[in-house]
Design an enzyme around this catalytic site. Structure first.
Site, mmCIF file in Angstrom:
data_model
loop_
_atom_site.group_PDB
_atom_site.id
_atom_site.type_symbol
_atom_site.label_atom_id
_atom_site.label_comp_id
_atom_site.label_asym_id
_atom_site.label_seq_id
_atom_site.Cartn_x
_atom_site.Cartn_y
_atom_site.Cartn_z
ATOM 1 N N ALA A 77 21.571 47.508 88.692
ATOM 2 C CA ALA A 77 21.444 46.118 89.142
ATOM 3 C C ALA A 77 21.361 45.196 87.917
ATOM 4 O O ALA A 77 21.765 45.567 86.815
ATOM 5 C CB ALA A 77 20.235 45.984 90.065
ATOM 6 N N VAL A 104 25.937 48.103 84.117
ATOM 7 C CA VAL A 104 24.705 47.427 84.511
ATOM 8 C C VAL A 104 25.087 45.981 84.807
ATOM 9 O O VAL A 104 25.997 45.426 84.180
ATOM 10 C CB VAL A 104 23.626 47.526 83.404
ATOM 11 C CG1 VAL A 104 22.588 46.416 83.526
ATOM 12 C CG2 VAL A 104 22.945 48.884 83.444
ATOM 13 N N CYS A 105 24.395 45.388 85.791
ATOM 14 C CA CYS A 105 24.563 43.967 86.089
ATOM 15 C C CYS A 105 26.009 43.705 86.516
ATOM 16 O O CYS A 105 26.628 44.545 87.183
ATOM 17 C CB CYS A 105 24.123 43.159 84.850
ATOM 18 S SG CYS A 105 23.818 41.409 85.108
ATOM 19 N N THR A 106 26.572 42.564 86.143
ATOM 20 C CA THR A 106 27.927 42.216 86.567
ATOM 21 C C THR A 106 29.002 43.031 85.855
ATOM 22 O O THR A 106 30.194 42.814 86.106
ATOM 23 C CB THR A 106 28.191 40.717 86.332
ATOM 24 O OG1 THR A 106 28.028 40.442 84.939
ATOM 25 C CG2 THR A 106 27.214 39.853 87.133
ATOM 26 N N GLY A 107 28.608 43.965 85.011
ATOM 27 C CA GLY A 107 29.581 44.887 84.418
ATOM 28 C C GLY A 107 30.378 45.636 85.480
ATOM 29 O O GLY A 107 31.525 46.044 85.236
#
Lengths: 263, 263
Positions: A191, A141-144
């Site tokens: 996202a 999730v996200c910048t992972g």
């Protein structure tokens, strides 16, 4: 009662342990988290200094509600609590050495500079690459997704990220794709931050079917209603987009130079 | 640059600490969370065994992003990690003895049987009643309103809770009210689990104004899109409502007998 229905009731029973709860919880404070899974399924979620706690806890809520054992795997050498970007520290349950070899699902949360540090750490990237090679689902999730990219597992794959870093996925050979949850084969990416809730619902439906997913959705009362608009760069006021872009510029500058580590 | 704009950039700077991050985070692992606030504002969030982690971490994400110092206050005697209902343990930063006397905001997360235990604990209820008597905002998400109710601070007030316990607020003299976020004076309560995100956005707007709130909304990419419907009892399939009602019945039976403790 069918299998799916039993699975949901088992998860709810875990929430309502009832009379034994205080003594059980007392015991939990002294010992590692108990095994909650009766199966051979294992989920591993990465904990690293500077992660965004909500990136992890949103998906955790939905994934752990399935009753599958969740291993919270620290990048550190021992089980010390791991501080998130805003300060809150989460307690890991496993190290790279003790995490199961074969995983149902591996998950990487996002963050900002802490994520860059994780994506540049050879030991972390080696762990992700190894477990991802055998996992049924490889997720973030996200910048992972920057960490997944640095581990070389996004090459040729459609994937998403926080809106501010989505286009940077090209440095890993990935195909940046808009969406709250983007799937390409066994790669499922979400996202930014709050997309972890949509990601979690999607994964529960994938892993357990619709009845379990609807039950967990309802018990989580996931009927969102943001009190004002602007949660995406398309709907936010331009000056707010500028403010965030300016504030995150030092991170974005670092994140655009990651590449695939050790490839 | 106005004050509000500086505040957001300060919060973002906290996320992008940049080159010093690894050593700083190393230090954080050895010591209590650092003070992040330059003001005299203090937020206290209650941690108790069996809380639902997402009930706390959703609001935490938004509240801590304002830069106000957040104290994670354990009901236990020391700073041992506190296990949530699904296993994940969170690290407290304060005890009842070390929590500031005068708070900007006090917050109670929900749970199931762990919440009943907290609402029946005289020390916990005394702490809530005392800090609530002076706090600018008295708040909860999900069944956390049962603890506020047991502390006697909801009498005559409109309040909400997880849908399965909302009507039980009458035992505390409160007026059960549907809504993702319900406000009555300085009492602000959220609905079940995921409502903590709507609650968090609302509180940031209240405390810091719209520019900060929009900035934190955008950086959190809070543009939710549940992959399927059914997140409320009105929209869920009847058999799913029945399943959850059946699974949570032991908890609801306990929760309906709380009353106001020590009143």
């Amino acid at each position: 009662m069918d299998l799916s229905r039993r699975s949901v009731l088992a998860a709810l029973a875990g929430l309502t342990l009832s009379p034994a709860l205080p003594s059980l919880l007392q015991a939990q404070q002294q010992a590692p988290a108990p095994t909650r899974s009766a199966s051979d399924e294992h989920i591993a979620m990465l904990l690293y200094p500077g992660m965004t706690a909500l990136d992890l806890v949103g998906p955790y809520h939905f994934l752990a509600s399935t009753g599958v054992e969740v291993h919270l795997v620290t990048t550190g050498p021992d089980l010390s609590p791991v501080p998130s970007d805003l300060g809150l520290a989460l307690q890991p349950t496993a190290t790279f050495a003790t995490c199961p070899e074969d995983l149902t699902l591996i998950f990487v949360p996002g963050g900002t500079m802490g994520t860059v540090v994780a994506a540049r750490d050879p030991t972390t990237v080696h762990f992700i690459r190894d477990r991802a090679s055998r996992a049924r689902y490889v997720t973030s999730v996200c910048t992972g997704s920057l960490v997944l990219g640095a581990a070389g597992v996004l090459t040729g794959k459609h994937a998403t990220s926080h809106w501010i870093t989505r286009d940077l996925l090209t440095q890993f050979g990935a195909i940046p794709t808009a969406g709250r949850v983007v799937r390409d084969g066994n790669i499922i990416t979400g996202a930014g931050v709050s997309a972890g809730l949509d990601f979690g619902c999607t994964l529960v439906a994938e892993m357990r079917g619709m009845l379990d997913a609807e039950a967990i959705l309802l018990v989580s009362e996931y009927d969102p209603d943001p009190p004002f608009p602007g949660g995406s760069p398309e709907t936010a006021r331009p000056e707010v987009v500028d403010l965030i872009s300016q504030g995150l510029a030092p991170f974005v500058d670092e994140a655009r130079t990651l590449g695939i580590l050790g490839a």
